[in-house]
Design a protein around this motif. Structure first.
Motif, PDB file in Angstrom:
ATOM      1  N   ILE A  27      -6.807   4.153  -0.515  1.00  0.00           N
ATOM      2  CA  ILE A  27      -5.893   3.032  -0.289  1.00  0.00           C
ATOM      3  C   ILE A  27      -5.720   2.803   1.205  1.00  0.00           C
ATOM      4  O   ILE A  27      -5.788   1.666   1.698  1.00  0.00           O
ATOM      5  N   GLN A  34      10.996   2.564  -5.681  1.00  0.00           N
ATOM      6  CA  GLN A  34       9.854   3.205  -5.050  1.00  0.00           C
ATOM      7  C   GLN A  34      10.018   4.710  -4.903  1.00  0.00           C
ATOM      8  O   GLN A  34       9.095   5.461  -5.074  1.00  0.00           O
ATOM      9  N   LYS A  75       0.848  -1.204   0.000  1.00  0.00           N
ATOM     10  CA  LYS A  75       0.000   0.000   0.000  1.00  0.00           C
ATOM     11  C   LYS A  75       0.877   1.245   0.000  1.00  0.00           C
ATOM     12  O   LYS A  75       0.601   2.221  -0.710  1.00  0.00           O
ATOM     13  N   ASN A  76       1.922   1.223   0.797  1.00  0.00           N
ATOM     14  CA  ASN A  76       2.828   2.372   0.852  1.00  0.00           C
ATOM     15  C   ASN A  76       3.449   2.646  -0.507  1.00  0.00           C
ATOM     16  O   ASN A  76       3.620   3.795  -0.906  1.00  0.00           O
ATOM     17  N   ALA A  77       3.769   1.584  -1.201  1.00  0.00           N
ATOM     18  CA  ALA A  77       4.356   1.753  -2.532  1.00  0.00           C
ATOM     19  C   ALA A  77       3.370   2.434  -3.469  1.00  0.00           C
ATOM     20  O   ALA A  77       3.750   3.276  -4.290  1.00  0.00           O
ATOM     21  N   ALA A  78       2.094   2.079  -3.363  1.00  0.00           N
ATOM     22  CA  ALA A  78       1.090   2.702  -4.229  1.00  0.00           C
ATOM     23  C   ALA A  78       0.927   4.181  -3.890  1.00  0.00           C
ATOM     24  O   ALA A  78       0.846   5.033  -4.785  1.00  0.00           O
ATOM     25  N   VAL A  79       0.901   4.489  -2.616  1.00  0.00           N
ATOM     26  CA  VAL A  79       0.776   5.884  -2.184  1.00  0.00           C
ATOM     27  C   VAL A  79       1.953   6.691  -2.715  1.00  0.00           C
ATOM     28  O   VAL A  79       1.805   7.787  -3.252  1.00  0.00           O
ATOM     29  N   SER A  80       3.125   6.117  -2.567  1.00  0.00           N
ATOM     30  CA  SER A  80       4.334   6.786  -3.028  1.00  0.00           C
ATOM     31  C   SER A  80       4.300   7.007  -4.531  1.00  0.00           C
ATOM     32  O   SER A  80       4.692   8.055  -5.040  1.00  0.00           O
TER      33      SER A  80
END
Lengths: 405, 425
Positions: free
Chosen positions: B89, B8, A45-50
């Motif tokens: 999300i 990332q 999820k953090n990767a998507a937010v980033s």
């Protein structure tokens, strides 16, 4: 004004989605739909937010996904795949499968499908003008009968060497949870090679296998890589069924055709989730071990419950997060009737198995599919509600209920 | 492509130096189409052509050209929409959405449509959310067109239409919009429509010309459709980039809603082309078909991004006004300079494209001109011949886009000023 195409007129709405609406209306515990009710992994999820914050929001193709997928195929199956030419990123395995079928099926081509099977494949094949031909797996262990398979190749199929017939296979298997054995895969690969037939596989549950059984990809068998399209996705492995990132792996010419269909169907998978996929695909081995063991213990819980309350449970799922439970002989209800009763009396939803069968099997109304991709709390609550319906001997009252006609 | 191997936290390189291979809008598949020799590939792929873009794109990378060809922005979408996606999300909206769309989004689409057209539609029965407008078009064609049906398109047309129509087994019939005004030849349309005609595929505002269909043109098209019981599939993705005229949805004309599928998406309006959130609005009997095809093409659309789309569609009027102002400013930079360096520029009323006549520069045709432009000048444009059934019709025209930040536009314009030479005859 009847303006639907003839194919669209023949389509029926998805029974799984309709049951979901019913479950919502009754506020029932949903063990029907195959998606988790627990949270997706934080690192992903953090990767998507980033990705969203870093402006990965325009059309893109993230080549790194192909690199990682190729790497994984090498690690898991010993296959050499060219990430530049052999992999197509799609909007989920759904689109990868649709694009694959459109890329290889001409009107009239026959496509062999094992029964019981996920409902979407039938319609997808028909949308291209193809003809699904069903080969039933034999209950109670859902074994493959080589003779039945051989007989499914008809004269028409032979003439369809020009229009190639096609074999489709899903392992680990929705709805039964069966994993094809190496022997069965060898039977399939032998007939594919001998008859010069393509295979399309759906491997979305590739990381969800139990009892130390590992998933063997059909394409890894001798002679099969050059004639197999593998489809898979992030959805089940990383508990992000709503992100729509999947892929098709195929020999270069076929992959190129799939890519071209994909471009016309959707053009691009969601860009920020493609970025996040890089992180997901880089998850350490411990992630997959935990995934497997968590699901295995959920499987054990639900399996034991179903045995306890009187289902005929000869087959324990070897993979996926579904269990296919058989109604006992004493139960006079059909699968649909049972599911309705379970909603009304226990507030728990499952899926009647009939929708997965396409042949004339006498067993098609005797199965119920339960999903166990739910949190332990949900599963315990469902277990408690189901157990409340049990009699002194622990079996469900519903199984003894005789309906007046 | 180095930018796609980012980790990332890395920052992507400036997009003007990166060219996506293959298609106008495609997200960048590297490998060219390789079919023909494979016996396993279906016949429907025969209509699929991509090679011109592969050539252009590898050339562009080789020469470090500034890309005014690809039809997507090199700037990003608004923060409030991105934040809504992030919130979704974090709130756990990461599992399958309802197949036809998150109910809130269906509602927001219906509300927006009412605001824009005055039409009241039922979000539950008349709106379908899809993975971009591309999928809405594919689902519409597959569910509403039978093999052998004729579908009329206006050339030049977005190149995907023909291939998708061939997937549905349709016969594509094309009517050409001609410079300088690109007005719709209604008489030709009248003689083209037959009892085999299933639908007209309309795109307004129009890619690549920037033409917007006028009320008179739409009335004429509507009356033909009603007379011959023909459907309309109306691709309106650029409806918020309407500069010279007001955008009109043909569905709002009398007698038309019942036979129209109106197609749109988030991408162009909110500079989020990679999110793939689109939709189809149609009466229930047509929507039913679109939903069926959609459920077997992609099953569901990205959940968190749908939730963010709700916020986007409810943006205040000021957002759309600013969008138009920004694009108008970009357009004037490009158009003024294109004129001053010697192109014949055709008026573009909408979209972020402008089509020009390149013949003053003495190249043989549009492809040759685009190659020359990349190699000698360092700017990418798109040859329009690929947008016609008969490529000859487009050989004098190329398409530029102004969906780039001003710095990129000015740099491109500088290069053209410096290096484009008009050939004296």
């Amino acid at each position: 004004m009847e303006k639907l195409s003839s194919v669209a007129k023949a389509l029926a709405p998805s029974p799984i989605q309709e049951l979901s609406f019913l479950a919502q209306r009754c506020n029932a515990i949903n063990l029907a739909e195959g998606f988790p009710d627990f949270v997706a992994p934080a690192h992903i999820k953090n990767a998507a937010v980033s990705a969203i914050n870093s402006d990965f929001n325009q059309y893109r193709h993230v080549q790194g996904i192909c690199d990682y997928v190729a790497q994984k195929m090498k690690e898991m199956h010993g296959m050499s795949i060219d990430p530049l030419t052999d992999i197509v990123i799609c909007c989920g395995q759904s689109e990868a499968f649709a694009a694959a079928i459109f890329a290889i099926i001409d009107h009239g081509d026959e496509v062999i499908v094992f029964d019981p099977s996920y409902e979407t494949y039938d319609t997808c094949i028909r949308l291209t003008g193809g003809v699904p031909v069903y080969v039933g797996l034999d209950p109670p262990y859902w074994t493959l009968d080589p003779d039945k398979l051989e007989k499914a190749f008809t004269d028409k199929t032979k003439a369809v060497v020009l229009n190639r017939p096609l074999l489709w296979q899903h392992s680990p298997h929705n709805p039964t949870g069966k994993v094809f054995t190496k022997d069965e895969l060898e039977v399939i690969s032998e007939v594919c090679t001998r008859r010069d037939v393509l295979a399309v596989t759906d491997e979305v549950y590739e990381h969800i296998t139990y009892d130390s059984r590992s998933h063997v990809s059909l394409a890894s068998l001798p002679g099969m890589q050059s004639r197999t399209v593998i489809t898979s996705s992030l959805s089940k492995t990383y508990s992000v069924t709503g992100w729509r990132v999947g892929w098709a792996i195929a020999p270069r010419c076929i992959a190129s055709a799939i890519r071209n269909i994909h471009i016309r169907l959707t053009d691009s998978a969601p860009a920020p989730f493609q970025e996040a996929a890089l992180t997901a695909l880089r998850s350490p081995p411990s992630y997959f071990e935990t995934l497997r063991s968590d699901y295995e213990s959920k499987r054990d819980c639900i399996f034991e419950l179903l045995v306890k309350v009187g289902f005929k449970m000869l087959f324990k799922p070897q993979g996926s997060f579904f269990v296919f439970a058989e109604l006992p002989e004493t139960c006079s209800l059909s699968d649909v009737e049972f599911v309705e009763e379970l909603i009304k009396q226990a507030g728990v939803v499952a899926v009647p198995g009939a929708g997965f069968f396409h042949g004339d099997g006498c067993c098609s109304r005797r199965y119920i599919r339960f999903a166990f991709c739910k949190s332990n709390e949900t599963l315990s609550a469902a277990a408690a509600k189901i157990s409340e319906l049990a009699e002194g001997d622990g079996r469900l009252k519903i199984f003894e209920h005789v309906f007046a006609l | 492509m180095a930018e796609n191997e980012s980790t990332q936290n890395s920052v992507p390189p400036p997009l003007q130096c990166v060219v996506f291979v293959s298609e106008l809008r495609n997200g960048g598949n590297i490998e060219p189409l390789v079919t023909g020799n494979s016996k396993y590939v279906a016949k429907r792929l025969e209509k699929f052509k991509t090679t011109i873009f592969t050539q252009m794109s590898s050339l562009a990378i080789k020469h470090g050209a500034i890309n005014l060809g690809q039809g997507f922005p090199n700037f990003d979408g608004p923060d409030f929409v991105k934040e809504a996606a992030i919130q979704a999300i974090r709130d756990g909206k990461n599992q399958y959405a309802r197949g036809c769309g998150v109910p809130d989004l269906n509602l927001a689409v219906a509300e927006r449509f009412k605001k824009d057209t005055g039409l009241v539609v039922d979000p539950e029965r008349e709106v379908t959310v899809t993975s971009g407008c591309t999928e809405a078009i594919a689902a519409t064609m597959l569910s509403l067109v039978n093999p052998g049906d004729e579908v009329v398109v206006f050339a030049p047309f977005y190149d995907s239409y023909e291939a998708t129509l061939s997937m549905a087994g349709a016969v594509t019939k094309s009517i050409t919009l001609r410079p300088p005004t690109f007005s719709a030849p209604i008489d030709e349309l009248r003689s083209l429509i037959s009892k085999s005609t299933r639908a007209i595929l309309l795109n307004t505002p129009h890619n690549p010309t920037g033409k917007m269909f006028t009320r008179d043109e739409l009335d004429a098209i509507a009356s033909l459709c009603i007379e011959h019981d023909v459907l309309v599939f109306s691709d309106e993705v650029y409806d918020k980039l309407a500069f010279e005229l007001d955008h009109i949805s043909i569905a709002s004309l009398p007698g038309m809603y019942e036979r129209t599928v109106t197609l749109n998406s988030l991408g162009k309006t909110f500079s989020l082309t990679g999110w793939k959130i689109g939709w189809a609005i149609a009466p229930p009997h047509l929507t039913w078909g679109v939903r069926q095809a959609h459920s077997f093409l992609t099953f569901a659309t990205a959940t968190p991004l749908q939730h963010a789309a709700v916020a986007a569609l409810r943006a205040p009027d000021s957002y759309f006004e600013e969008l138009r102002r920004d694009y108008l400013a970009k357009k004037s930079i490009l158009v003024e300079w294109l004129k001053s360096v010697g192109f014949k520029v055709f008026p573009s009323s909408g979209t972020y494209f402008v089509v020009v006549d390149h013949t003053p520069f003495g190249q043989e045709n549009d492809v040759a001109f685009c190659e020359y432009l990349i190699k000698e000048v360092g700017v990418v444009a798109i040859p329009t011949s690929v947008f016609y059934l008969n490529p000859e019709e487009g050989k004098n025209l190329v398409r530029f886009t102004f969906c780039k930040d001003e710095q990129t536009l000015r740099s491109a314009v500088e290069r053209m000023k410096e290096k484009l030479i008009i050939k004296k005859h």
